[in-house]
Structures are given as C-alpha cells and as structure tokens.
Design an enzyme around this catalytic site. Structure first.
Site, short mmCIF file in Angstrom:
data_model
loop_
_atom_site.label_atom_id
_atom_site.label_comp_id
_atom_site.label_asym_id
_atom_site.label_seq_id
_atom_site.Cartn_x
_atom_site.Cartn_y
_atom_site.Cartn_z
N SER A 172 0.80 -1.28 -0.10
CA SER A 172 0.01 -0.19 -0.05
C SER A 172 0.66 1.16 -0.21
CB SER A 172 -0.96 -0.08 1.15
OG SER A 172 -2.00 -0.76 0.75
N LYS A 210 -0.15 3.59 -2.76
CA LYS A 210 -1.21 4.95 -2.51
C LYS A 210 -0.60 6.11 -2.40
CE LYS A 210 -4.94 1.68 -0.67
NZ LYS A 210 -4.20 0.37 -0.59
N SER A 253 -6.45 3.30 4.07
CA SER A 253 -5.87 2.71 3.18
C SER A 253 -6.71 1.72 2.31
CB SER A 253 -4.65 1.54 3.55
OG SER A 253 -3.75 1.00 2.65
N LYS A 297 2.99 6.76 5.43
CA LYS A 297 1.97 5.61 5.03
C LYS A 297 2.56 4.10 5.34
CE LYS A 297 -1.79 4.24 2.52
NZ LYS A 297 -1.68 3.11 3.41
#
Length: 295
Positions: free
Chosen positions: A70, A73, A130, A232
């Site tokens: 992720s 992203k 997420s 993140k």
C-alpha cells in the site's frame, strides 16, 4: 631488603600501562552498535535520509527490488494532489465508485452500485484506512482506467527520479510486476512533502468521519514518537510490513523507509530505533552490526 626493592618499580610500570590502555580506549573509534532487524535478509530493505540536505544516514538493501504494497497509494495521492493543484478536481468533486472498484478486497469502505465519494474524503480514506476501493476509483477517474492510471504513475515515478519503480495498479494489491525500492519510496516521500506542503497534513491524520462513522487508521507511529507526522504503511504477504515515516522536530527532518518486517509492531520498533540512531551523532558515526530475525 634487596629482594623487596623491585616491587615498587613493577607497580609503577603496571600503573603506567593501565593509564596507556585507558587513554587508548578514549581515543579509539566508537564501538560497534548492534541493530535488531525484524525481517529476513531477502525481504528487508531500509533507508534513512536527511530530508533537508538529501544526505543518506543509513541504508541496507535500499536499491533492491521489493513489493511496495500500500505504499503504492502514495503515488496515487501524488497524482490526485496534482489534479487538485491544476484545478481538474476540487475537494468537493464527486468520484464515482465503479463495480470494479467496489469489488476490490479489503481494506475498503464498502460502496454500493452508483455511489460516489468526494475528493476530500477520498484522500482521507486512502491515507487513514488505506481503502483499496477508493484508490481504484481515484485511478479510474483520473486515468480513464486503472491500467492507464498505472502507466501515469510509472511515468511520474520516472520524472521524480524513481528509476526502479513500476506500478501496475493504484492500490498496491498483489501484482508480480509491481516493484519498487526503499530508495525510490524515500524519494516519493520527500517529493510529497516538498511539492504539496499544503496537503501534507492529511498524512498525520489517524482517523476521520465518513457518513457519520468514525474510521480509524493503523499507522501507530503517529503519536508514538514526537516529531513523526506521517506518511504511509503497507502490507501484503509477499512484501511483509512496510512503512514510510516522516519525522520533523527540533530543526531536523528525516524520511525513514522500512520494508519487509515480520509484524507491524516490530516494524514500528525498528523505525523508532532508526530515528534515534539518526538523531544521535555518536551512534550514527559508529559501525552498525545487523542482527536479522532468523539469526
């Protein structure tokens, strides 16, 4: 009496030798430090960069190919922030959630057919939750299709100097062709801070309200270490637990990337250790010996 006279001389010699050892010990390089690594060598990669100067403070396997999970992203958001800056979208723009987007596996917000999400909520959903369905919806809206958007993501990566990154989707869900490096993720983290300071606050949010419901995040570095203000986390089975962390306090700015950890808790412990190491001149100058999880 003559048999006892050498002893004071011997004692003086021994005292002088002890003093020399003490002085030598004070002038040698700092002793090696041991750093526990919560990952197997074939999965682990890490880098710490001084975000002000660009100086590399620590790295292991930082140019080795890894799955971003992720962390992908972050690039999805970079392109969405660009769309905001260009006026292509506003924070009130409604993004439709297609059947394809809604079908993505968790983590997601679980939309029904025909529903939309505004850009401001979409940013929060991607950062905090997420949400895979929202990431795909953003990719389809900006790129026409997720495949075309992935091409835009890879092109932007090249523009930013991320020479070892290829994106295949907007979410980071498993794809054998989607690869990056810890170094490239550090480049992206710094680019997000420098290019979009007015939007960077999103990365420090640990929860948000959506349709009357409080949605909580899972970036436990927020609030754990003073000065940590994003960015993140990411996980798929093939990658292990990844994170890009931004630190800003007392005139210092760091970007820390850790990839491949065996658990989120161990990953976070390791990030904290790397921050402390990077802020300590004595430790930072010492030679570091790594103790991998399997050793």
């Amino acid at each position: 009496m003559s048999d006892q006279r050498p002893f004071p001389l011997i004692q003086k010699i021994m005292a002088a030798f002890a003093l020399l050892v003490l002085v030598a010990g004070c002038t040698t390089a700092p002793p090696d430090t041991v750093l526990a690594v919560p990952a197997a060598p074939q999965k682990y990669a890490a880098i710490v960069v001084d975000a002000r100067s660009g100086k590399q403070l620590f790295e292991v396997n930082s140019s080795a190919q890894r799955y971003p999970a992720s962390l992908t992203k972050m690039m999805t958001l970079y392109l969405l922030f660009e769309a905001l800056e260009s006026g292509r979208v506003s924070k009130e723009t409604q993004i439709p959630v297609s059947d394809n987007a809604a079908r993505q596996p968790p983590t997601k917000l679980r939309f029904r057919r025909g529903e939309t999400i505004d850009v401001d909520s979409a940013i929060r959903a991607i950062v905090v939750k997420s949400a895979n369905d929202v990431a795909v919806a953003v990719g389809e809206y900006l790129g026409g299709s997720e495949e075309q958007f992935a091409g835009m993501m890879t092109s932007k990566a090249r523009q930013l100097g991320m020479s070892s990154t290829v994106f295949r989707n907007a979410s980071g869900l498993p794809d054998g062709g989607q690869m990056t490096t810890a170094r490239d993720m550090a480049v992206l983290g710094m680019a997000l801070r420098n290019r979009f300071p007015q939007h960077f606050h999103y990365f420090s949010e640990s929860d948000f309200m959506f349709r009357g419901r409080l949605v909580r995040g899972h970036n436990d570095m927020l609030g754990r270490v003073r000065g940590v203000d994003g960015i993140k986390t990411g996980y798929i089975r093939a990658s292990g637990f990844n994170i890009v962390t931004s630190y800003s306090a007392d005139g210092r700015q760091l970007i820390v990337v850790v990839m491949g950890a065996d658990s989120a808790r161990q990953r976070n412990d390791h990030v904290e250790a790397l921050i402390q190491r990077s802020l300590s001149p004595t430790v930072a100058d010492a030679k570091t010996r790594l103790m991998f999880v399997q050793q």
